[in-house]
Write an enzyme that holds these catalytic residues in place. Structure first.
Site, PDB file in Angstrom:
ATOM      1  N   ASP A 171       5.767   9.008   2.097  1.00 23.29           N
ATOM      2  CA  ASP A 171       4.640   8.241   2.629  1.00 23.29           C
ATOM      3  C   ASP A 171       4.933   7.691   4.029  1.00 23.29           C
ATOM      4  O   ASP A 171       4.020   7.502   4.850  1.00 23.29           O
ATOM      5  CB  ASP A 171       4.298   7.058   1.722  1.00 23.29           C
ATOM      6  CG  ASP A 171       4.368   7.347   0.242  1.00 23.29           C
ATOM      7  OD1 ASP A 171       5.262   8.103  -0.179  1.00 23.29           O
ATOM      8  OD2 ASP A 171       3.551   6.789  -0.516  1.00 23.29           O
ATOM      9  N   ASP A 204       5.105  -0.256   5.682  1.00 20.46           N
ATOM     10  CA  ASP A 204       3.676   0.056   5.623  1.00 20.46           C
ATOM     11  C   ASP A 204       2.858  -0.656   6.693  1.00 20.46           C
ATOM     12  O   ASP A 204       1.623  -0.719   6.594  1.00 20.46           O
ATOM     13  CB  ASP A 204       3.120  -0.291   4.236  1.00 20.46           C
ATOM     14  CG  ASP A 204       3.483   0.766   3.205  1.00 20.46           C
ATOM     15  OD1 ASP A 204       3.426   1.951   3.548  1.00 20.46           O
ATOM     16  OD2 ASP A 204       3.829   0.387   2.080  1.00 20.46           O
TER      17      ASP A 204
END
Length: 402
Positions: free
Chosen positions: A173, A115
């Site tokens: 994601d 991330d």
């Protein structure tokens, strides 16, 4: 007689012009109202919260859930401040954006997550894009190195998580973090970064997507051979369901990959995903999806399952980008406009001074874990602001809005 006729024609044209201007003004009133709200909320939020402890969501007891520096969402609030500055021209927001961004300096040392795109590119990346101040580059360079190190040539994908029962989990994601690698590859002359991003997107396209172009959430790989071990979900309703934000991540991700690579496969994939979303029989009339497209019937007999404004905002971003890349782009732009108008309505847009200074209401983090259900979310705000900026560019609305 001729002079009188010409005067009548001139008056008619003038009235028509005034009417057209009034209609145009009315049609964009929702946009202006959104910008006024955004400036108020971001200004108050910047004065309320502490850099390095950024507002993430609201807990069930009404307190604000804060994101520490290592939280995957920590880059969204600084990024929202940067977008807020671009939309409003408010220099105080730029000053606050710099303060909240520089507080994340230590993320350059984080290695245990994919991330880093969310954490650094949304904060430092926007800071560099807007200011071109070289003080932001060292952090971006080091973070990109750590993200690239998570790429495994055997699997052809970047590892997402370092926790859980999986051997080498990759979530949909992760498509969003490829933008960081594309940018870093060009900025720092690292072709291997660009190659990794392209390979990850191609591998994900092969293994994450079903025949109807809906996406699995998690695909687990054997890191030694690259073999797919399992396909399932972590945040969706079931392993075979279409988790709404997952579909949004994919749409945004593939049109972004096309913009960076010009690979027509990515453009076609984005169109297929958009078709799945836009024609889904359970998409609500206001185009703000329920947290999972397969929540229906006995699971939701009253049609009151929580909507996910964050998914809608990401979808709007993806569709606006897609609309500029294809001949029939108007249908995507119109759909995105409808989403934005509805997100800017009283149903979803906060009233100034309320909602703990978040901009949007009614998002869903992880429903199955009763985590962040029907609450504001920092990434819903971030992508809503990004979508408004894209919308302004597409419709030639001059920014900052006066």
């Amino acid at each position: 007689m001729k002079k009188r006729f010409n005067a009548i024609i001139t008056a008619f044209i003038l009235l028509a012009s005034v009417a057209a201007q009034a209609q145009a003004s009315t049609s964009k009133d929702w946009f202006r109202h959104a910008i006024i709200t955004i400036q108020e909320q971001l200004t108050r939020a910047a004065a309320t919260y502490t850099p390095g402890q950024n507002p993430r969501s609201v807990n069930p007891n009404g307190t604000v859930r804060l994101a520490p520096k290592t939280d995957w969402t920590t880059g969204f609030f600084p990024g929202s401040l940067w977008y807020g500055y671009e939309l409003t021209g408010n220099k105080d927001l730029a000053t606050a954006a710099q303060r909240f961004t520089l507080a994340l300096d230590s993320i350059r040392y984080v290695t245990k997550t994919h991330d880093l795109g969310f954490m650094l590119y949304c904060s430092y990346g926007n800071a560099w894009r807007i200011t071109k101040d070289k003080e932001y580059l060292p952090v971006l360079k080091e973070g990109a190195e750590h993200l690239f190190e998570r790429f495994n040539p055997k699997t052809g994908v970047i590892r997402s998580w370092d926790f859980g029962p999986w051997k080498y989990p990759v979530i949909i994601d992760n498509m969003m973090n490829l933008e960081y690698l594309y940018w870093a590859g060009a900025q720092f002359n690292k072709q291997q970064y660009t190659n990794a991003a392209n390979t990850h997107a191609l591998t994900t396209m092969k293994n994450h997507y079903r025949k109807d172009y809906s996406s699995y959430h998690v695909v687990d790989y054997d890191p030694a051979t690259g073999k797919v071990l399992s396909k399932g979900t972590h945040q969706g309703l079931t392993d075979e369901s279409a988790w709404a934000r997952g579909q949004a991540w994919g749409l945004y991700g593939y049109i972004m990959c096309y913009n960076n690579s010009a690979n027509p496969q990515f453009l076609q994939q984005a169109q297929h995903i958009a078709q799945f979303i836009m024609t889904h029989p359970r998409m609500p009339k206001n185009k703000i999806p329920v947290w999972d497209f397969d929540v229906h019937n006995a699971l939701d007999p009253d049609g009151r399952a929580p909507r996910d404004a964050s998914a809608a905002a990401v979808i709007a971003c993806g569709l606006l980008d897609l609309s500029t890349r294809v001949k029939d782009g108007k249908k995507y732009a119109d759909y995105a406009e409808e989403i934005l108008k509805n997100l800017s309505s009283d149903d979803f847009l906060a009233k100034p001074g309320e909602n703990h200074f978040f901009i949007l209401r009614h998002s869903v983090g992880a429903f199955l874990y009763n985590s962040e259900v029907d609450t504001p979310l920092d990434y819903a705000d971030y992508y809503y602001l990004e979508a408004l900026k894209k919308y302004a560019a597409l419709n030639k609305i001059k920014l900052p809005l006066q």
